[in-house]
Design an enzyme around this catalytic site. Structure first.
Site, PDB file in Angstrom:
ATOM      1  N   ARG A   1      11.577  -6.932   1.531  1.00  0.00           N
ATOM      2  CA  ARG A   1      10.396  -7.103   2.389  1.00  0.00           C
ATOM      3  C   ARG A   1       9.703  -8.431   2.115  1.00  0.00           C
ATOM      4  O   ARG A   1       9.143  -9.045   3.018  1.00  0.00           O
ATOM      5  CB  ARG A   1       9.437  -5.916   2.246  1.00  0.00           C
ATOM      6  CG  ARG A   1       8.972  -5.650   0.845  1.00  0.00           C
ATOM      7  CD  ARG A   1       8.205  -4.328   0.738  1.00  0.00           C
ATOM      8  NE  ARG A   1       8.017  -3.947  -0.654  1.00  0.00           N
ATOM      9  CZ  ARG A   1       6.838  -3.653  -1.198  1.00  0.00           C
ATOM     10  NH1 ARG A   1       5.749  -3.683  -0.473  1.00  0.00           N
ATOM     11  NH2 ARG A   1       6.751  -3.305  -2.461  1.00  0.00           N
TER      12      ARG A   1
ATOM     13  N   SER B   1       1.914  -4.253   2.831  1.00  0.00           N
ATOM     14  CA  SER B   1       3.042  -3.472   2.360  1.00  0.00           C
ATOM     15  C   SER B   1       4.362  -3.941   2.971  1.00  0.00           C
ATOM     16  O   SER B   1       5.415  -3.878   2.351  1.00  0.00           O
ATOM     17  CB  SER B   1       2.790  -2.003   2.714  1.00  0.00           C
ATOM     18  OG  SER B   1       3.611  -1.178   1.961  1.00  0.00           O
TER      19      SER B   1
ATOM     20  N   GLU C   1       2.372   3.789  15.915  1.00  0.00           N
ATOM     21  CA  GLU C   1       3.698   3.162  16.002  1.00  0.00           C
ATOM     22  C   GLU C   1       4.245   3.125  17.420  1.00  0.00           C
ATOM     23  O   GLU C   1       5.036   2.240  17.772  1.00  0.00           O
ATOM     24  CB  GLU C   1       4.687   3.874  15.075  1.00  0.00           C
ATOM     25  CG  GLU C   1       4.354   3.755  13.594  1.00  0.00           C
ATOM     26  CD  GLU C   1       3.253   4.706  13.139  1.00  0.00           C
ATOM     27  OE1 GLU C   1       2.956   5.674  13.879  1.00  0.00           O
ATOM     28  OE2 GLU C   1       2.686   4.479  12.054  1.00  0.00           O
TER      29      GLU C   1
ATOM     30  N   PHE D   1       8.523   5.666  10.244  1.00  0.00           N
ATOM     31  CA  PHE D   1       7.608   5.748  11.394  1.00  0.00           C
ATOM     32  C   PHE D   1       8.091   4.880  12.562  1.00  0.00           C
ATOM     33  O   PHE D   1       7.820   5.190  13.716  1.00  0.00           O
ATOM     34  CB  PHE D   1       6.196   5.314  10.989  1.00  0.00           C
ATOM     35  CG  PHE D   1       5.757   5.803   9.633  1.00  0.00           C
ATOM     36  CD1 PHE D   1       6.061   7.096   9.216  1.00  0.00           C
ATOM     37  CD2 PHE D   1       5.053   4.976   8.776  1.00  0.00           C
ATOM     38  CE1 PHE D   1       5.661   7.547   7.969  1.00  0.00           C
ATOM     39  CE2 PHE D   1       4.652   5.428   7.521  1.00  0.00           C
ATOM     40  CZ  PHE D   1       4.963   6.716   7.112  1.00  0.00           C
TER      41      PHE D   1
ATOM     42  N   HIS E   1      10.820  -0.006   3.752  1.00  0.00           N
ATOM     43  CA  HIS E   1      10.842   1.220   2.971  1.00  0.00           C
ATOM     44  C   HIS E   1      11.935   2.187   3.424  1.00  0.00           C
ATOM     45  O   HIS E   1      11.720   3.382   3.563  1.00  0.00           O
ATOM     46  CB  HIS E   1       9.471   1.899   3.002  1.00  0.00           C
ATOM     47  CG  HIS E   1       8.412   1.141   2.243  1.00  0.00           C
ATOM     48  ND1 HIS E   1       8.165  -0.198   2.450  1.00  0.00           N
ATOM     49  CD2 HIS E   1       7.532   1.538   1.288  1.00  0.00           C
ATOM     50  CE1 HIS E   1       7.192  -0.599   1.652  1.00  0.00           C
ATOM     51  NE2 HIS E   1       6.787   0.431   0.928  1.00  0.00           N
TER      52      HIS E   1
ATOM     53  N   ASP F   1       6.923   7.994  -3.440  1.00  0.00           N
ATOM     54  CA  ASP F   1       6.358   8.519  -2.195  1.00  0.00           C
ATOM     55  C   ASP F   1       7.094   9.758  -1.684  1.00  0.00           C
ATOM     56  O   ASP F   1       6.537  10.550  -0.923  1.00  0.00           O
ATOM     57  CB  ASP F   1       6.354   7.445  -1.094  1.00  0.00           C
ATOM     58  CG  ASP F   1       5.125   6.543  -1.170  1.00  0.00           C
ATOM     59  OD1 ASP F   1       4.204   6.869  -1.949  1.00  0.00           O
ATOM     60  OD2 ASP F   1       5.099   5.529  -0.464  1.00  0.00           O
TER      61      ASP F   1
ATOM     62  N   ARG G   1      11.820  -1.215  -0.218  1.00  0.00           N
ATOM     63  CA  ARG G   1      10.542  -1.476  -0.868  1.00  0.00           C
ATOM     64  C   ARG G   1      10.728  -2.181  -2.212  1.00  0.00           C
ATOM     65  O   ARG G   1      10.031  -3.140  -2.535  1.00  0.00           O
ATOM     66  CB  ARG G   1       9.823  -0.147  -1.086  1.00  0.00           C
ATOM     67  CG  ARG G   1       8.580  -0.245  -1.954  1.00  0.00           C
ATOM     68  CD  ARG G   1       8.018   1.129  -2.265  1.00  0.00           C
ATOM     69  NE  ARG G   1       6.849   1.025  -3.108  1.00  0.00           N
ATOM     70  CZ  ARG G   1       6.880   0.929  -4.432  1.00  0.00           C
ATOM     71  NH1 ARG G   1       8.034   0.940  -5.071  1.00  0.00           N
ATOM     72  NH2 ARG G   1       5.767   0.832  -5.129  1.00  0.00           N
TER      73      ARG G   1
END
Ligand SMILES: [Mg+2]
Lengths: 288, 326
Positions: free
Chosen positions: B17, B44, B65, B90, B116, B124, B174
């Site tokens: 990322r 993020s 989204e 998402f 992610h 998570d 991530r």
């Protein structure tokens, strides 16, 4: 045609809307499937937009000075096809290919198949956000005097995506966005207020930061004047809640949700056409 | 075959990322039509680098989204090159129909960034560890699906996407992972590359698993098994030639992805080989299972995605296949 001089009288526009309704009936009968009520109800709005309000050029659909019209409720596309043919985008004869194999007139609109279509739609609730994106892009480029119009149905306001767009447009207020809700109070499964109540609709839009107008969506003069009003309001995006009669112009279809998602058969089409024909010249008094 | 250009030292770690964030900033400098939209995950997804430099070209849509991709489709219609970022769970997880209609069918050059992805999301847990995005996006006509292998490649991929006229999806992870490619390692959308030449078994890997595949090759070299590693950064369109050539040579193919084994890279390679060059095959991935909370390394090991696990799969494939022949 690029500057769309206001050369048509209200009476001429009303006659045009009636002719468009007759074409819608013929197209749907020939197609054997499709939606009747919505397109008939929207004929006055489409006529007012294509023959008065929109800046566009049927001979040059990609003209970069044009206004954009997004039809979010893609199932009502027969009215757009018919109006576009009347405006000179393609020959009227092609209207009878609606929903047939190989036709540019798909059951739901596809941008890549028909110049001037602007976007692909049908799955509900995404037109307002696309229109907002277009309006924002124009604002970023500091383009003025190009408007983005988006027509949504009332039923598709059930979709969460619609309200995501309502919030975003209010946040950024692009200043060139006009939403028109086809408030005909029906959707496939029945009256909107029994499927999923939308009222108080005007208050909802206002609470979300929009300037909202209620109008008679079958009154061409009122539509034209609401669009002018919308252009004059700069502090908020504007929604015109256009109250239309589903199936407008055909007695047995009017206000009956059963005509939302089906076409007329041959006898029904003949009956509908006769009705529309005899109304010609009397439309204005019909409204009063 | 020319030697691959890699970094000398593989000890430095960085996240995919982050590479995206740097690439987007650079793409924004190169082309004023590049715009960015985010659904409340700006830092993020590392989109903040762009947003801080070009606030007037950044749109914050909030936690929405479906709006994210459809607003982007509208901007693309007016000539913008929109990058949209969220977590892959998402986007495209929640907004797939909007992507299908307004971007893929509509053929708008929106660049969808799903961060992610994979179990290496870690603590998570399953809700945020996207494992199904590759098949979701691979099934869409017009869509290009990209999964870079490290931060440097993610940066190159981002710049390539900004210049590509098609709808693109890029999956990112991530966690910081080893950076082994260099600015000189070749990258082109639609091209696969032999990252290590070998003769006994081919590992076709994508995303973070390419590093694991290279580690597998080192482990198996000690056991006199020669592994060829084919890195597939573009899952769709698939570089069939590089895979067919390698399969013809080694006759044993393993696929490796940090995703469900159903319908992803393993599915794509199985479809290809099944039709054009039936080859003994094994797929490494998450096996019809959801992830769970834990440390990234712990989860990679638990789900059998580490080099040791892949080495075992390779040895078994070679043994089974040899036994079959007798
Ligand atoms: Mg309705």
């Amino acid at each position: 045609m690029t500057d769309m001089p206001h050369q048509y009288s209200i009476k001429e526009l009303e006659q045009r809307a009636n002719d468009i309704r007759m074409d819608i009936i013929k197209m749907l009968e020939q197609a054997g499937s499709g939606h009747s009520a919505g397109p008939l109800g929207l004929a006055d709005i489409f006529t007012a937009l294509y023959f008065h309000s929109l800046k566009h050029d049927p001979k040059n659909p990609d003209w970069d000075g044009r206004d954009i019209l997004i039809l979010s409720n893609g199932h009502c596309v027969p009215v757009r096809y018919a109006t576009m043919a009347h405006a000179g985008y393609f020959p009227k004869a092609e209207l009878l290919t609606l929903r047939k194999f190989g036709s540019r007139l798909q059951g739901h609109p596809e941008r890549l198949r028909l110049p001037g279509m602007e976007t692909t739609s049908g799955p509900l609730g995404s037109g307002l956000s696309q229109a907002t994106g277009m309006a924002l892009a124009l604002k970023m480029d500091d383009v003025r005097n190009r408007w983005v119009y988006v027509i949504t149905s009332d039923g598709e306001l059930d979709e969460g995506n619609s309200w995501e767009a309502v919030m975003l447009a209010a946040k950024y207020n692009p200043g060139n966005l006009i939403a028109i809700v086809d408030r005909n109070n029906i959707q496939i499964d029945g009256p909107t207020e029994s499927v999923m109540p939308l009222e108080s609709l005007k208050a909802k839009w206002e609470a979300f930061g929009w300037f909202a107008l209620n109008i008679n969506g079958n009154d061409i003069e009122a539509i034209i004047s609401a669009v002018e009003m919308a252009k004059a309001v700069t502090e908020k995006p504007v929604v015109i809640i256009a109250h239309t009669i589903p199936g407008k112009g055909v007695d047995f279809m009017e206000k009956d949700f059963h005509w939302h998602g089906k076409p007329p058969g041959h006898e029904e089409a003949m009956k509908a056409l006769k009705e529309l024909r005899t109304l010609q010249g009397k439309i204005r008094s019909e409204h009063q | 075959m020319p030697e691959m250009h890699f970094k000398h030292d593989w000890s430095e770690k960085d996240s995919l990322r982050k590479g995206f964030g740097m690439g987007l900033l650079e793409a924004g400098k190169r082309n004023k039509n590049v715009v960015a939209l985010c659904a409340d995950l700006t830092e993020s997804t590392q989109m903040h680098l762009f947003a801080e430099e070009f606030p007037e070209r950044f749109v914050q849509v909030g936690v929405a989204e479906q709006n994210l991709v459809t607003v982007a489709a509208g901007m693309a219609a007016m000539g913008k090159i929109p990058f949209v970022s969220s977590y892959a769970a998402f986007s495209p997880g929640r907004n797939w129909e909007q992507i299908r209609t307004t971007i893929a069918l509509n053929d708008r050059p929106v660049k969808i960034i799903g961060s992610h992805a994979g179990v290496s999301v870690g603590p998570d847990g399953a809700t945020h560890q996207m494992l199904e995005d590759i098949p979701l996006m691979r099934a869409l006509p017009n869509m290009v699906v990209i999964a870079p292998c490290d931060s440097v490649e993610a940066q190159k991929a981002t710049l390539a996407m900004a210049a590509d006229k098609r709808p693109n999806y890029m999956r990112l992870a991530r966690e910081a992972t080893p950076v082994f490619t260099s600015p000189h390692t070749p990258f082109e959308i639609g091209k696969g590359y032999v990252f290590r030449a070998g003769t006994d078994v081919t590992i076709v890997a994508t995303g973070t698993m390419t590093y694991q595949a290279l580690e597998t090759a080192k482990l198996l070299a000690h056991k006199y098994i020669s592994v060829e590693v084919v890195h597939i950064s573009t899952i769709k369109p698939l570089d069939e030639e590089v895979i067919l050539n390698s399969a013809a040579k080694t006759r044993h193919v393993i696929t490796a992805e940090e995703a469900q084994i159903a319908g992803g890279l393993g599915g794509a390679v199985a479809e290809l080989l099944g039709e054009k060059l039936p080859t003994s095959m094994a797929r490494v991935g998450v096996k019809d299972h959801f992830g769970e909370s834990g440390e990234p390394d712990e989860l990679i090991k638990y789900f059998g995605l580490d080099a040791e696990a892949i080495a075992k799969v390779a040895q078994k494939l070679l043994t089974d296949h040899t036994n079959h022949k007798h």
